[in-house]
Write a protein that holds these residues in place. Structure first.
Motif, PDB file in Angstrom:
ATOM      1  N   LYS A  17     -34.616  -8.703  27.664  1.00 33.89           N
ATOM      2  CA  LYS A  17     -34.304  -9.952  28.351  1.00 33.89           C
ATOM      3  C   LYS A  17     -34.659  -9.843  29.836  1.00 33.89           C
ATOM      4  O   LYS A  17     -34.463  -8.816  30.458  1.00 33.89           O
ATOM      5  N   SER A  18     -35.126 -10.911  30.395  1.00 34.04           N
ATOM      6  CA  SER A  18     -35.455 -10.958  31.820  1.00 34.04           C
ATOM      7  C   SER A  18     -34.236 -10.636  32.671  1.00 34.04           C
ATOM      8  O   SER A  18     -33.108 -10.992  32.332  1.00 34.04           O
ATOM      9  N   SER A  19     -34.458  -9.971  33.791  1.00 33.90           N
ATOM     10  CA  SER A  19     -33.361  -9.640  34.701  1.00 33.90           C
ATOM     11  C   SER A  19     -32.752 -10.893  35.317  1.00 33.90           C
ATOM     12  O   SER A  19     -31.656 -10.857  35.847  1.00 33.90           O
ATOM     13  N   HIS A  20     -33.435 -12.013  35.226  1.00 32.59           N
ATOM     14  CA  HIS A  20     -32.932 -13.272  35.764  1.00 32.59           C
ATOM     15  C   HIS A  20     -32.220 -14.106  34.707  1.00 32.59           C
ATOM     16  O   HIS A  20     -31.862 -15.245  34.953  1.00 32.59           O
ATOM     17  N   SER A  21     -31.996 -13.554  33.536  1.00 31.03           N
ATOM     18  CA  SER A  21     -31.389 -14.299  32.435  1.00 31.03           C
ATOM     19  C   SER A  21     -29.877 -14.361  32.498  1.00 31.03           C
ATOM     20  O   SER A  21     -29.258 -14.974  31.651  1.00 31.03           O
ATOM     21  N   GLU A  22     -29.260 -13.742  33.463  1.00 33.93           N
ATOM     22  CA  GLU A  22     -27.809 -13.759  33.575  1.00 33.93           C
ATOM     23  C   GLU A  22     -27.289 -15.076  34.153  1.00 33.93           C
ATOM     24  O   GLU A  22     -26.103 -15.271  34.277  1.00 33.93           O
ATOM     25  N   ASN A  23     -28.182 -16.000  34.484  1.00 32.59           N
ATOM     26  CA  ASN A  23     -27.778 -17.250  35.114  1.00 32.59           C
ATOM     27  C   ASN A  23     -27.291 -18.309  34.134  1.00 32.59           C
ATOM     28  O   ASN A  23     -26.881 -19.375  34.543  1.00 32.59           O
ATOM     29  N   GLY A  24     -27.368 -18.048  32.834  1.00 35.35           N
ATOM     30  CA  GLY A  24     -26.892 -19.002  31.840  1.00 35.35           C
ATOM     31  C   GLY A  24     -27.873 -20.122  31.547  1.00 35.35           C
ATOM     32  O   GLY A  24     -27.587 -21.016  30.778  1.00 35.35           O
ATOM     33  N   GLY A  25     -29.047 -20.069  32.136  1.00 36.52           N
ATOM     34  CA  GLY A  25     -30.049 -21.106  31.923  1.00 36.52           C
ATOM     35  C   GLY A  25     -31.003 -20.772  30.803  1.00 36.52           C
ATOM     36  O   GLY A  25     -30.673 -20.065  29.864  1.00 36.52           O
ATOM     37  N   ALA A  26     -32.198 -21.278  30.930  1.00 34.22           N
ATOM     38  CA  ALA A  26     -33.235 -21.036  29.941  1.00 34.22           C
ATOM     39  C   ALA A  26     -33.698 -19.586  30.039  1.00 34.22           C
ATOM     40  O   ALA A  26     -34.242 -19.178  31.047  1.00 34.22           O
ATOM     41  N   CYS A  27     -33.456 -18.823  28.983  1.00 29.61           N
ATOM     42  CA  CYS A  27     -33.746 -17.394  29.000  1.00 29.61           C
ATOM     43  C   CYS A  27     -34.792 -17.047  27.946  1.00 29.61           C
ATOM     44  O   CYS A  27     -34.829 -17.642  26.880  1.00 29.61           O
ATOM     45  N   VAL A  28     -35.603 -16.063  28.268  1.00 33.65           N
ATOM     46  CA  VAL A  28     -36.584 -15.572  27.311  1.00 33.65           C
ATOM     47  C   VAL A  28     -36.472 -14.069  27.186  1.00 33.65           C
ATOM     48  O   VAL A  28     -35.946 -13.394  28.057  1.00 33.65           O
ATOM     49  N   GLU A  29     -36.977 -13.558  26.062  1.00 35.87           N
ATOM     50  CA  GLU A  29     -37.071 -12.127  25.825  1.00 35.87           C
ATOM     51  C   GLU A  29     -38.527 -11.815  25.520  1.00 35.87           C
ATOM     52  O   GLU A  29     -39.234 -12.636  24.929  1.00 35.87           O
ATOM     53  N   ALA A  30     -38.960 -10.624  25.912  1.00 32.94           N
ATOM     54  CA  ALA A  30     -40.328 -10.191  25.644  1.00 32.94           C
ATOM     55  C   ALA A  30     -40.292  -8.809  25.008  1.00 32.94           C
ATOM     56  O   ALA A  30     -39.420  -8.000  25.307  1.00 32.94           O
ATOM     57  N   ALA A  31     -41.242  -8.561  24.136  1.00 35.19           N
ATOM     58  CA  ALA A  31     -41.359  -7.254  23.483  1.00 35.19           C
ATOM     59  C   ALA A  31     -42.584  -6.538  24.049  1.00 35.19           C
ATOM     60  O   ALA A  31     -43.650  -6.488  23.431  1.00 35.19           O
ATOM     61  N   THR A  32     -42.418  -5.989  25.247  1.00 34.44           N
ATOM     62  CA  THR A  32     -43.534  -5.327  25.931  1.00 34.44           C
ATOM     63  C   THR A  32     -43.946  -4.022  25.259  1.00 34.44           C
ATOM     64  O   THR A  32     -45.036  -3.527  25.528  1.00 34.44           O
ATOM     65  N   ASN A  33     -43.107  -3.480  24.394  1.00 36.14           N
ATOM     66  CA  ASN A  33     -43.451  -2.229  23.713  1.00 36.14           C
ATOM     67  C   ASN A  33     -44.651  -2.386  22.792  1.00 36.14           C
ATOM     68  O   ASN A  33     -45.292  -1.401  22.433  1.00 36.14           O
ATOM     69  N   LEU A  34     -44.996  -3.610  22.411  1.00 30.57           N
ATOM     70  CA  LEU A  34     -46.122  -3.825  21.507  1.00 30.57           C
ATOM     71  C   LEU A  34     -47.459  -3.895  22.228  1.00 30.57           C
ATOM     72  O   LEU A  34     -48.511  -3.817  21.592  1.00 30.57           O
ATOM     73  N   ALA A  35     -47.457  -4.018  23.545  1.00 30.24           N
ATOM     74  CA  ALA A  35     -48.701  -4.156  24.302  1.00 30.24           C
ATOM     75  C   ALA A  35     -49.684  -3.007  24.065  1.00 30.24           C
ATOM     76  O   ALA A  35     -50.868  -3.258  23.847  1.00 30.24           O
ATOM     77  N   PRO A  36     -49.241  -1.748  24.089  1.00 33.03           N
ATOM     78  CA  PRO A  36     -50.207  -0.665  23.883  1.00 33.03           C
ATOM     79  C   PRO A  36     -50.877  -0.674  22.507  1.00 33.03           C
ATOM     80  O   PRO A  36     -52.054  -0.363  22.389  1.00 33.03           O
ATOM     81  N   SER A  37     -50.141  -1.045  21.474  1.00 30.25           N
ATOM     82  CA  SER A  37     -50.704  -0.994  20.121  1.00 30.25           C
ATOM     83  C   SER A  37     -51.384  -2.282  19.686  1.00 30.25           C
ATOM     84  O   SER A  37     -52.306  -2.247  18.872  1.00 30.25           O
ATOM     85  N   THR A  38     -50.943  -3.426  20.221  1.00 31.75           N
ATOM     86  CA  THR A  38     -51.510  -4.703  19.769  1.00 31.75           C
ATOM     87  C   THR A  38     -52.288  -5.443  20.851  1.00 31.75           C
ATOM     88  O   THR A  38     -53.022  -6.368  20.549  1.00 31.75           O
ATOM     89  N   GLY A  39     -52.069  -5.078  22.115  1.00 38.23           N
ATOM     90  CA  GLY A  39     -52.720  -5.786  23.213  1.00 38.23           C
ATOM     91  C   GLY A  39     -52.064  -7.121  23.512  1.00 38.23           C
ATOM     92  O   GLY A  39     -52.605  -7.927  24.259  1.00 38.23           O
ATOM     93  N   THR A  40     -50.893  -7.351  22.912  1.00 31.80           N
ATOM     94  CA  THR A  40     -50.196  -8.620  23.118  1.00 31.80           C
ATOM     95  C   THR A  40     -48.722  -8.382  23.451  1.00 31.80           C
ATOM     96  O   THR A  40     -48.184  -7.315  23.177  1.00 31.80           O
ATOM     97  N   VAL A  41     -48.093  -9.414  24.017  1.00 27.28           N
ATOM     98  CA  VAL A  41     -46.660  -9.378  24.317  1.00 27.28           C
ATOM     99  C   VAL A  41     -46.028 -10.626  23.704  1.00 27.28           C
ATOM    100  O   VAL A  41     -46.272 -11.740  24.161  1.00 27.28           O
ATOM    101  N   PRO A  42     -45.225 -10.460  22.639  1.00 23.77           N
ATOM    102  CA  PRO A  42     -44.517 -11.600  22.064  1.00 23.77           C
ATOM    103  C   PRO A  42     -43.345 -12.009  22.963  1.00 23.77           C
ATOM    104  O   PRO A  42     -42.698 -11.163  23.576  1.00 23.77           O
TER     105      PRO A  42
END
Length: 87
Positions: free
Chosen positions: A28-53
């Motif tokens: 989760k983004s470090s700015h997600s503690e504000n109770g607003g619109a929050c997103v999560e990213a799976a950066t661990n997949l970047a090395p193997s897939t070249g993408t970030v969900p």
């Protein structure tokens, strides 16, 4: 798993649907503690897939995932950190 200080995303929550060695490790983004619109990213997949969900952190099991090329995600994070307008 502890977050790295250089990582733009600092908290981690594993997806309840994740299975296998290439399962996304949702952070989760470090700015997600504000109770607003929050997103999560799976950066661990970047090395193997070249993408970030990316997904909505409030509805992880029911939300569609947006997948960005890893360089585009890195540029987005850099622009946000620099305070640049993305519009």
């Amino acid at each position: 798993m502890a977050a790295h200080t250089t990582d733009p995303l600092h908290t981690e929550a594993k997806s309840p649907l994740a299975k296998g060695p290439t399962a996304p490790e949702w952070r989760k983004s470090s700015h997600s503690e504000n109770g607003g619109a929050c997103v999560e990213a799976a950066t661990n997949l970047a090395p193997s897939t070249g993408t970030v969900p990316i997904r909505d952190s409030k509805r992880p099991a029911t939300t569609a995932v947006l997948t960005l090329p890893a360089p585009a995600f890195a540029a987005f994070v850099a622009a946000v950190k620099a305070g640049k307008s993305l519009a």
